[in-house]
Design a protein around this motif. Structure first.
Motif, mmCIF file in Angstrom:
data_model
loop_
_atom_site.group_PDB
_atom_site.id
_atom_site.type_symbol
_atom_site.label_atom_id
_atom_site.label_comp_id
_atom_site.label_asym_id
_atom_site.label_seq_id
_atom_site.Cartn_x
_atom_site.Cartn_y
_atom_site.Cartn_z
ATOM 1 N N UNK A 11 0.921 -1.112 0.051
ATOM 2 C CA UNK A 11 -0.099 0.014 0.249
ATOM 3 C C UNK A 11 0.747 1.288 0.080
ATOM 4 N N UNK A 12 1.957 1.348 0.955
ATOM 5 C CA UNK A 12 2.965 2.445 0.771
ATOM 6 C C UNK A 12 3.352 2.750 -0.563
ATOM 7 N N UNK A 13 3.794 1.690 -1.316
ATOM 8 C CA UNK A 13 4.456 1.607 -2.362
ATOM 9 C C UNK A 13 3.629 2.227 -3.418
ATOM 10 N N UNK A 14 2.357 1.823 -3.700
ATOM 11 C CA UNK A 14 1.498 2.233 -4.584
ATOM 12 C C UNK A 14 1.108 3.769 -4.282
ATOM 13 N N UNK A 15 1.143 4.524 -2.990
ATOM 14 C CA UNK A 15 1.003 5.543 -2.620
ATOM 15 C C UNK A 15 2.273 6.568 -3.202
ATOM 16 N N UNK A 16 3.396 5.954 -3.238
ATOM 17 C CA UNK A 16 4.624 6.686 -3.688
ATOM 18 C C UNK A 16 4.737 6.713 -5.075
ATOM 19 N N UNK A 17 5.114 7.958 -5.547
ATOM 20 C CA UNK A 17 4.966 7.925 -7.018
ATOM 21 C C UNK A 17 6.013 7.492 -7.784
ATOM 22 N N UNK A 18 7.214 7.674 -7.609
ATOM 23 C CA UNK A 18 8.555 7.239 -8.182
ATOM 24 C C UNK A 18 9.366 6.397 -7.333
ATOM 25 N N UNK A 19 10.132 5.787 -8.225
ATOM 26 C CA UNK A 19 11.353 4.520 -7.572
ATOM 27 C C UNK A 19 12.265 5.299 -6.420
ATOM 28 N N UNK A 20 12.499 6.367 -6.728
ATOM 29 C CA UNK A 20 13.474 7.264 -5.706
ATOM 30 C C UNK A 20 12.712 7.062 -4.271
ATOM 31 N N UNK A 21 11.382 7.453 -3.873
ATOM 32 C CA UNK A 21 10.719 7.621 -3.057
ATOM 33 C C UNK A 21 10.517 6.438 -2.582
ATOM 34 N N UNK A 22 10.483 5.310 -3.224
ATOM 35 C CA UNK A 22 10.203 3.728 -2.973
ATOM 36 C C UNK A 22 11.470 3.287 -2.389
ATOM 37 N N UNK A 24 13.818 5.073 -0.909
ATOM 38 C CA UNK A 24 14.017 5.740 0.409
ATOM 39 C C UNK A 24 13.227 5.047 1.348
ATOM 40 N N UNK A 25 11.973 4.674 0.887
ATOM 41 C CA UNK A 25 11.116 4.179 1.923
ATOM 42 C C UNK A 25 11.797 2.606 2.491
ATOM 43 N N UNK A 26 12.273 1.770 1.335
ATOM 44 C CA UNK A 26 12.935 0.599 2.061
ATOM 45 C C UNK A 26 13.974 0.926 2.715
ATOM 46 N N UNK A 27 14.702 2.060 2.525
ATOM 47 C CA UNK A 27 15.831 2.257 3.515
ATOM 48 C C UNK A 27 15.381 2.908 4.934
ATOM 49 N N UNK A 28 14.383 3.400 4.838
ATOM 50 C CA UNK A 28 13.621 3.815 6.206
ATOM 51 C C UNK A 28 13.269 2.493 7.138
ATOM 52 N N UNK A 29 12.680 1.467 6.140
ATOM 53 C CA UNK A 29 12.200 0.320 6.731
ATOM 54 C C UNK A 29 13.469 -0.351 7.492
ATOM 55 N N UNK A 30 14.545 -0.576 6.894
ATOM 56 C CA UNK A 30 15.771 -1.013 7.409
ATOM 57 C C UNK A 30 16.158 -0.211 8.623
ATOM 58 N N UNK A 108 7.849 -3.956 -7.325
ATOM 59 C CA UNK A 108 8.455 -3.440 -8.404
ATOM 60 C C UNK A 108 10.052 -3.898 -8.155
ATOM 61 N N UNK A 109 10.460 -4.448 -7.096
ATOM 62 C CA UNK A 109 11.825 -4.579 -6.783
ATOM 63 C C UNK A 109 12.506 -5.253 -7.747
ATOM 64 N N UNK A 110 11.970 -6.201 -8.608
ATOM 65 C CA UNK A 110 12.611 -6.826 -9.611
ATOM 66 C C UNK A 110 13.183 -6.263 -10.624
ATOM 67 N N UNK A 111 12.636 -5.037 -11.024
ATOM 68 C CA UNK A 111 13.198 -4.158 -11.900
ATOM 69 C C UNK A 111 14.098 -3.138 -11.579
ATOM 70 N N UNK A 112 14.083 -2.962 -10.192
ATOM 71 C CA UNK A 112 15.000 -1.749 -9.732
ATOM 72 C C UNK A 112 16.171 -2.125 -9.108
ATOM 73 N N UNK A 113 16.528 -3.402 -8.783
ATOM 74 C CA UNK A 113 17.583 -3.793 -8.084
ATOM 75 C C UNK A 113 18.924 -4.076 -9.045
ATOM 76 N N UNK A 114 19.831 -3.683 -8.517
ATOM 77 C CA UNK A 114 21.025 -4.086 -9.684
ATOM 78 C C UNK A 114 21.237 -5.735 -9.566
#
Length: 135
Positions: A11-22, A24-30, A108-114
């Motif tokens: 739900x949080x990811x659906x609310x966030x518009x771009x991958x940069x925000x997402x 950052x959100x993953x980092x905040x979860x960590x 969308x993690x599959x598309x945005x991780x190295x």
């Protein structure tokens, strides 16, 4: 099949518009995760196949799968937090039925991780699944 905690992240990811925000959100979860005790950062809990240092400490209890983890890389700590939301508290016998790649694909993690991060994430999932199967 995902947990309520994981659905909150979706739900949080659906609310966030771009991958940069997402990202950052993953980092905040960590950052919000409790660190793993140094005494648990041992070869038995270290996950091979990750570019950074990663430890997963699994403690099945009362038929439920519980784990904690840590990493020296903030994004990887965040990925551990996402996996924690996906797996922690699930019945041990249900862990193998979770299609982690599909669930993480919803983020969308599959598309945005190295490639290295993706390999490390797969290594963490394999460790979780193998540990649950052995429990």
């Amino acid at each position: 099949m995902a947990t309520e905690k994981f659905e909150e992240i979706v739900g949080d990811f659906e609310f966030l518009d771009d991958w940069e925000d997402r990202y950052r959100h993953v980092i905040e979860l960590g950052k919000a995760m409790d660190p793993l005790e140094d005494a648990l950062k041992v070869p038995a809990t270290k996950v091979d196949g990750c570019a950074s240092q990663v430890w997963l400490h699994v403690t099945p209890e009362d038929g439920r799968f519980h784990f904690s983890g840590d990493s020296d890389a903030m994004i990887v700590r965040g990925l551990i937090a996402v996996l924690h939301a996906l797996y922690d508290g699930v019945a041990v016998d249900k862990v193998p039925a979770i299609d982690a790649q599909a669930e993480l694909g919803r983020l969308g993690l599959n598309d945005h991780l190295s490639a290295q991060r993706s390999n490390g994430l797969r290594a963490m999932i394999e460790r979780i699944r193998a540990t649950a199967a052995a429990a």
